[in-house]
Design a protein around this motif. Structure first.
Motif, PDB file in Angstrom:
ATOM      1  N   LEU A   4      10.285   5.873  -8.885  1.00 17.21           N
ATOM      2  CA  LEU A   4      11.055   6.380 -10.138  1.00 17.21           C
ATOM      3  C   LEU A   4      11.185   5.338 -11.155  1.00 17.21           C
ATOM      4  O   LEU A   4      10.942   5.626 -12.320  1.00 17.21           O
ATOM      5  N   LEU A   5      11.147   3.894 -10.850  1.00 19.36           N
ATOM      6  CA  LEU A   5      11.088   3.031 -12.014  1.00 19.36           C
ATOM      7  C   LEU A   5       9.719   3.168 -12.626  1.00 19.36           C
ATOM      8  O   LEU A   5       9.738   3.076 -14.030  1.00 19.36           O
ATOM      9  N   GLU A   6       8.661   3.263 -11.923  1.00 22.65           N
ATOM     10  CA  GLU A   6       7.257   3.102 -12.639  1.00 22.65           C
ATOM     11  C   GLU A   6       7.037   4.464 -13.370  1.00 22.65           C
ATOM     12  O   GLU A   6       6.404   4.407 -14.429  1.00 22.65           O
ATOM     13  N   TRP A   7       7.538   5.635 -12.805  1.00 21.40           N
ATOM     14  CA  TRP A   7       7.245   6.936 -13.754  1.00 21.40           C
ATOM     15  C   TRP A   7       8.209   6.688 -14.872  1.00 21.40           C
ATOM     16  O   TRP A   7       7.770   7.194 -15.946  1.00 21.40           O
ATOM     17  N   THR A   8       9.318   6.099 -14.694  1.00 14.65           N
ATOM     18  CA  THR A   8      10.332   6.078 -15.906  1.00 14.65           C
ATOM     19  C   THR A   8       9.459   5.264 -17.060  1.00 14.65           C
ATOM     20  O   THR A   8       9.535   5.377 -18.020  1.00 14.65           O
ATOM     21  N   LEU A   9       9.088   4.099 -16.590  1.00 15.05           N
ATOM     22  CA  LEU A   9       8.342   3.076 -17.305  1.00 15.05           C
ATOM     23  C   LEU A   9       6.973   3.491 -18.127  1.00 15.05           C
ATOM     24  O   LEU A   9       6.779   3.413 -19.119  1.00 15.05           O
ATOM     25  N   ALA A  10       6.469   4.484 -17.122  1.00 11.74           N
ATOM     26  CA  ALA A  10       5.182   5.138 -17.814  1.00 11.74           C
ATOM     27  C   ALA A  10       5.430   5.826 -18.849  1.00 11.74           C
ATOM     28  O   ALA A  10       4.602   6.296 -19.865  1.00 11.74           O
ATOM     29  N   LEU A  11       6.860   6.464 -19.072  1.00 13.08           N
ATOM     30  CA  LEU A  11       7.154   7.328 -20.213  1.00 13.08           C
ATOM     31  C   LEU A  11       7.071   6.797 -21.408  1.00 13.08           C
ATOM     32  O   LEU A  11       7.285   7.274 -22.600  1.00 13.08           O
ATOM     33  N   GLN A  49       0.733  -1.021   0.195  1.00 13.42           N
ATOM     34  CA  GLN A  49       0.052  -0.088  -0.172  1.00 13.42           C
ATOM     35  C   GLN A  49       1.032   1.333   0.137  1.00 13.42           C
ATOM     36  O   GLN A  49       0.578   2.255  -0.814  1.00 13.42           O
ATOM     37  N   PHE A  50       1.921   1.418   0.735  1.00 10.39           N
ATOM     38  CA  PHE A  50       2.799   2.289   0.946  1.00 10.39           C
ATOM     39  C   PHE A  50       3.772   2.628  -0.308  1.00 10.39           C
ATOM     40  O   PHE A  50       3.812   3.782  -0.583  1.00 10.39           O
ATOM     41  N   SER A  51       4.153   1.415  -1.035  1.00  7.29           N
ATOM     42  CA  SER A  51       4.930   1.990  -2.237  1.00  7.29           C
ATOM     43  C   SER A  51       4.372   1.715  -3.648  1.00  7.29           C
ATOM     44  O   SER A  51       4.834   2.079  -4.541  1.00  7.29           O
ATOM     45  N   TYR A  52       2.845   1.676  -3.633  1.00  6.61           N
ATOM     46  CA  TYR A  52       1.996   1.421  -4.709  1.00  6.61           C
ATOM     47  C   TYR A  52       1.956   2.560  -5.607  1.00  6.61           C
ATOM     48  O   TYR A  52       1.884   3.836  -4.770  1.00  6.61           O
ATOM     49  N   THR A  53       2.089   2.687  -6.765  1.00 10.36           N
ATOM     50  CA  THR A  53       1.708   3.860  -7.595  1.00 10.36           C
ATOM     51  C   THR A  53       0.799   3.422  -8.645  1.00 10.36           C
ATOM     52  O   THR A  53       0.757   2.246  -8.917  1.00 10.36           O
ATOM     53  N   TRP A  54       0.140   4.305  -9.302  1.00  6.46           N
ATOM     54  CA  TRP A  54      -0.726   3.906 -10.512  1.00  6.46           C
ATOM     55  C   TRP A  54      -0.535   4.827 -11.590  1.00  6.46           C
ATOM     56  O   TRP A  54      -1.285   5.125 -12.514  1.00  6.46           O
ATOM     57  N   ILE A  55       0.821   5.422 -11.496  1.00  2.00           N
ATOM     58  CA  ILE A  55       1.143   6.210 -12.707  1.00  2.00           C
ATOM     59  C   ILE A  55       1.168   5.677 -14.248  1.00  2.00           C
ATOM     60  O   ILE A  55       0.878   6.224 -15.238  1.00  2.00           O
ATOM     61  N   MET A  56       1.391   4.479 -14.134  1.00  2.00           N
ATOM     62  CA  MET A  56       1.446   3.631 -15.544  1.00  2.00           C
ATOM     63  C   MET A  56       0.291   3.661 -16.139  1.00  2.00           C
ATOM     64  O   MET A  56       0.256   3.587 -17.479  1.00  2.00           O
ATOM     65  N   TYR A  57      -0.723   3.435 -15.513  1.00  2.00           N
ATOM     66  CA  TYR A  57      -2.108   3.764 -15.893  1.00  2.00           C
ATOM     67  C   TYR A  57      -2.300   4.948 -16.437  1.00  2.00           C
ATOM     68  O   TYR A  57      -3.080   5.135 -17.447  1.00  2.00           O
ATOM     69  N   ASP A  58      -2.158   5.964 -15.470  1.00  2.38           N
ATOM     70  CA  ASP A  58      -2.279   7.378 -15.648  1.00  2.38           C
ATOM     71  C   ASP A  58      -1.760   7.945 -16.981  1.00  2.38           C
ATOM     72  O   ASP A  58      -2.402   8.765 -17.939  1.00  2.38           O
ATOM     73  N   PHE A  59      -0.363   7.524 -17.141  1.00  2.00           N
ATOM     74  CA  PHE A  59       0.159   8.265 -18.141  1.00  2.00           C
ATOM     75  C   PHE A  59      -0.302   8.103 -19.789  1.00  2.00           C
ATOM     76  O   PHE A  59      -0.393   9.061 -20.295  1.00  2.00           O
ATOM     77  N   GLU A  60      -0.538   6.751 -19.866  1.00  2.00           N
ATOM     78  CA  GLU A  60      -1.251   6.512 -21.179  1.00  2.00           C
ATOM     79  C   GLU A  60      -2.420   7.512 -21.660  1.00  2.00           C
ATOM     80  O   GLU A  60      -2.453   8.070 -22.483  1.00  2.00           O
ATOM     81  N   TYR A  61      -3.105   7.676 -20.529  1.00  2.47           N
ATOM     82  CA  TYR A  61      -4.459   8.527 -20.626  1.00  2.47           C
ATOM     83  C   TYR A  61      -4.025   9.775 -20.739  1.00  2.47           C
ATOM     84  O   TYR A  61      -4.730  10.692 -21.610  1.00  2.47           O
ATOM     85  N   ARG A  62      -3.149  10.300 -19.975  1.00  2.00           N
ATOM     86  CA  ARG A  62      -2.686  11.832 -20.100  1.00  2.00           C
ATOM     87  C   ARG A  62      -2.234  11.981 -21.528  1.00  2.00           C
ATOM     88  O   ARG A  62      -2.451  13.195 -22.112  1.00  2.00           O
ATOM     89  N   VAL A  63      -1.455  11.203 -22.160  1.00  2.00           N
ATOM     90  CA  VAL A  63      -0.712  11.670 -23.473  1.00  2.00           C
ATOM     91  C   VAL A  63      -2.014  11.567 -24.298  1.00  2.00           C
ATOM     92  O   VAL A  63      -1.992  12.420 -25.257  1.00  2.00           O
ATOM     93  N   ARG A  64      -2.942  10.648 -24.503  1.00  2.00           N
ATOM     94  CA  ARG A  64      -4.067  10.422 -25.190  1.00  2.00           C
ATOM     95  C   ARG A  64      -4.990  11.453 -25.304  1.00  2.00           C
ATOM     96  O   ARG A  64      -5.282  12.084 -26.128  1.00  2.00           O
ATOM     97  N   GLU A  65      -5.190  12.057 -24.149  1.00  2.83           N
ATOM     98  CA  GLU A  65      -6.191  13.271 -23.792  1.00  2.83           C
ATOM     99  C   GLU A  65      -5.550  14.530 -23.887  1.00  2.83           C
ATOM    100  O   GLU A  65      -6.058  15.522 -23.764  1.00  2.83           O
TER     101      GLU A  65
END
Lengths: 328, 267
Positions: B161-168, B75-91
């Motif tokens: 850091l890793l998930e943010w990078t992967l989201a890119l 719970q503490f280390s979880y992020t949802w950035i990878m789902y979010d980024f695709e949406y951000r780019v698309r929208e």
């Protein structure tokens, strides 16, 4: 006296996109897996213009003309393929913080407001992002709230706002940091006439109050007529016209419209010019510009004329003609 | 620095407002965060009881402790950035973010930290209840509790850091779900989410040591359970620090390349 440097400077600006092509059919799809066929498309193909500080200029062109691409290059989202772009002396694509603080890009078809919560939260977020001092934020927000009549909207979730209400909030969000250069891409798209008018008068007011330079694209000629003395017209990425709106009308029309009101509707006016409409004894004629005087004279001499009016064709018609032809 | 603090504070308020808009969704999401480790807990307890009370070095009560702590760490280390980024780019939301005079990572950090702070009390409460219900054995030395705090923070930093990078990757292709899926499968098996890594075959453990996943989840969990020696803890901290440096360098390189591509092909 030295001339102040232009707020916006573009010279020989080009942007070429590589677009992959695929024919329909299974074979083409398979081919596409192995090797994509790509073509180069010049979305913006060598345009140049300058904007003086404080100018409002209408940037016109049909869909796909390259307007949004140009705006994206001006705001720093796109890197030009070649040519010069300078905004307030900055090279936009470097996206320096001091540059970003002074500009805004408002797109009628995109929104930056957080969808699920009231717009005021997005405003507050922008205050923090742009580091707007509290007193300036307060007074700007008050001013925008008054000019755009935002008061009843600020505390409603953005998703519950109508298109026009949302657009007003979008514009306010984009202007809270009082940018000196404002790029507006179709700010009135999809809005009703009243709302269009409100936004239009707001843009004029903002320009006056803050001396901001405004580059505006719109498909509504009323926007352009109300706001811009100067227009820049592009088509297929090339510059078609840059100058006064009135000169555009002069350059691109070889006709005038004559509206005549007669005592009765019996007359046949075909011999005087092309009859566009006839209602309630009122005829609208289209005549070549050079013959306007002669036709008017004949109409007055031959017929029981109550009233007669010579006009330029409506701006929509002119623009349509501009887009229809490539180069005058 | 002060300006960033202002931004973080404002983002906290915004995140809070958003979470309260969707209370039901938040509850369901938290339920998911609880259910997944709970299922593994029940399965492993059954396995352990069936095998006479322990599997490898883990007793039935150890398993309970392991998955309860895992729930908190995840719970503490979880992020949802990878789902979010695709949406951000698309929208086109990313375009707006790029026009702001602040790096977009800041609002993501602030958003993630905020949502954790908001959900943490409830998760801790659930963890305590579950720990009692399953007679979990959690017996760390005092030093381990002390070290656990920076370890948990560093676990979050590595993962973020890793998930943010992967989201890119969304800069290059808008179909990032395949990459996300592969990442989550690796995460599931090599982080210790499915089973304590020490119970897996030796070769798998070697691989897990070399990859970042274990240091994000398995390591903090084992530390708090009292299963690690001070030397193990030091090695783990070293691995986390190394992954933070790698993640940071990668993020900078990929961000630079990604924004370049984005501004070349169209936003």
């Amino acid at each position: 006296m030295m001339q102040p440097p232009p707020a916006i400077h573009i010279k020989d600006l080009r942007k070429v996109f590589t677009v992959s092509q695929q024919d329909s059919g299974a074979r083409a799809a398979l081919q596409g897996l192995v090797k994509r066929r790509t073509i180069q498309v010049a979305a913006v193909d060598g345009i140049s213009f300058d904007l003086e500080p404080g100018e409002i200029v209408g940037f016109l062109g049909p869909n796909g003309a390259g307007k949004t691409t140009t705006l994206k290059m001006l705001s720093g989202l796109l890197h030009p393929t070649s040519g010069e772009v300078k905004v307030l002396g900055y090279i936009p694509w470097k996206r320096e913080k001091s540059f970003l603080r002074q500009i805004t890009l408002v797109m009628g078809q995109r929104n930056q407001l957080v969808w699920d919560i009231p717009a005021i939260h997005s405003f507050e977020l922008n205050r923090a992002v742009y580091r707007i001092p509290p007193d300036i934020y307060r007074s700007t927000l008050d001013e925008l709230t008054e000019l755009l009549e935002l008061k009843p909207l600020l505390n409603k979730p953005v998703r519950n706002l109508s298109l026009g209400e949302r657009m007003k909030c979008e514009i306010a969000a984009g202007l809270l940091h009082r940018p000196t250069v404002v790029f507006l891409d179709e700010p009135t798209i999809g809005l009703d006439v009243t709302m269009q008018r409100r936004i239009r008068s707001f843009i004029a007011e903002y320009n006056q109050r803050f001396g901001a330079t405004v580059l505006l694209t719109s498909h509504y000629m009323a926007d352009v007529e109300a706001l811009c003395r100067r227009v820049v017209v592009i088509h297929h990425g090339k510059l078609l016209f840059d100058g006064d709106l009135s000169a555009l009308v002069q350059n691109f029309t070889d006709h005038k419209t004559i509206v005549v009101r007669l005592e009765d509707c019996q007359a046949d006016l075909k011999e005087y010019g092309e009859v566009i409409s006839c209602e309630d004894n009122q005829f609208t004629l289209r005549v070549p510009k050079a013959e306007t005087a002669r036709v008017t004279e004949r109409l007055l001499a031959d017929l029981p004329v109550i009233d007669l009016l010579v006009e330029d064709p409506p701006i929509e018609e002119v623009i349509e003609r501009v887009f229809a032809q490539e180069k005058p | 620095m002060r300006a960033l603090a202002g931004l973080y504070l404002q983002q906290f308020k915004t995140t809070m407002a958003m979470m309260f808009q969707y209370r039901a969704m938040l509850a369901i999401w938290m339920l998911g965060q609880v259910l997944e480790p709970l299922i593994y807990l029940i399965v492993w307890s059954a396995v352990s009881t069936g095998a006479g009370g322990s599997v490898g070095s883990y007793t039935t009560r150890d398993f309970a402790g392991y998955f309860v702590v895992l729930m908190l760490v995840n719970q503490f280390s979880y992020t949802w950035i990878m789902y979010d980024f695709e949406y951000r780019v698309r929208e086109g939301l990313l375009s707006f973010a790029l026009l702001k005079p602040v790096h977009p990572i800041h609002s993501d950090i602030a958003d993630n930290v905020s949502s954790k702070l908001i959900t943490l009390p409830a998760m801790v409460l659930i963890a305590i209840v579950l720990a009692f219900a399953f007679h979990a054995s959690i017996s760390p030395q005092p030093w381990a509790i002390l070290v656990f705090i920076p370890v948990l923070l560093m676990a979050f930093m590595v993962r973020f850091l890793l998930e943010w990078t992967l989201a890119l990757v969304a800069f290059w292709t808008t179909r990032v779900s395949a990459i996300n899926q592969s990442y989550f499968v690796l995460m599931l098996f090599l982080s210790g989410q499915i089973a304590p890594l020490t119970l897996l075959p030796q070769p798998v453990q070697v691989i897990a040591d070399l990859l970042p996943f274990r240091w994000v989840i398995g390591f903090p969990v084992e530390l708090l359970l009292g299963k690690l020696s001070p030397v193990d803890a030091l090695i783990g901290l070293g691995a986390q620090a190394a992954w933070i440096i790698v993640g940071y360098v990668l993020l900078r390189i990929v961000w630079k390349a990604g924004t370049k591509v984005y501004s070349a092909v169209g936003a």
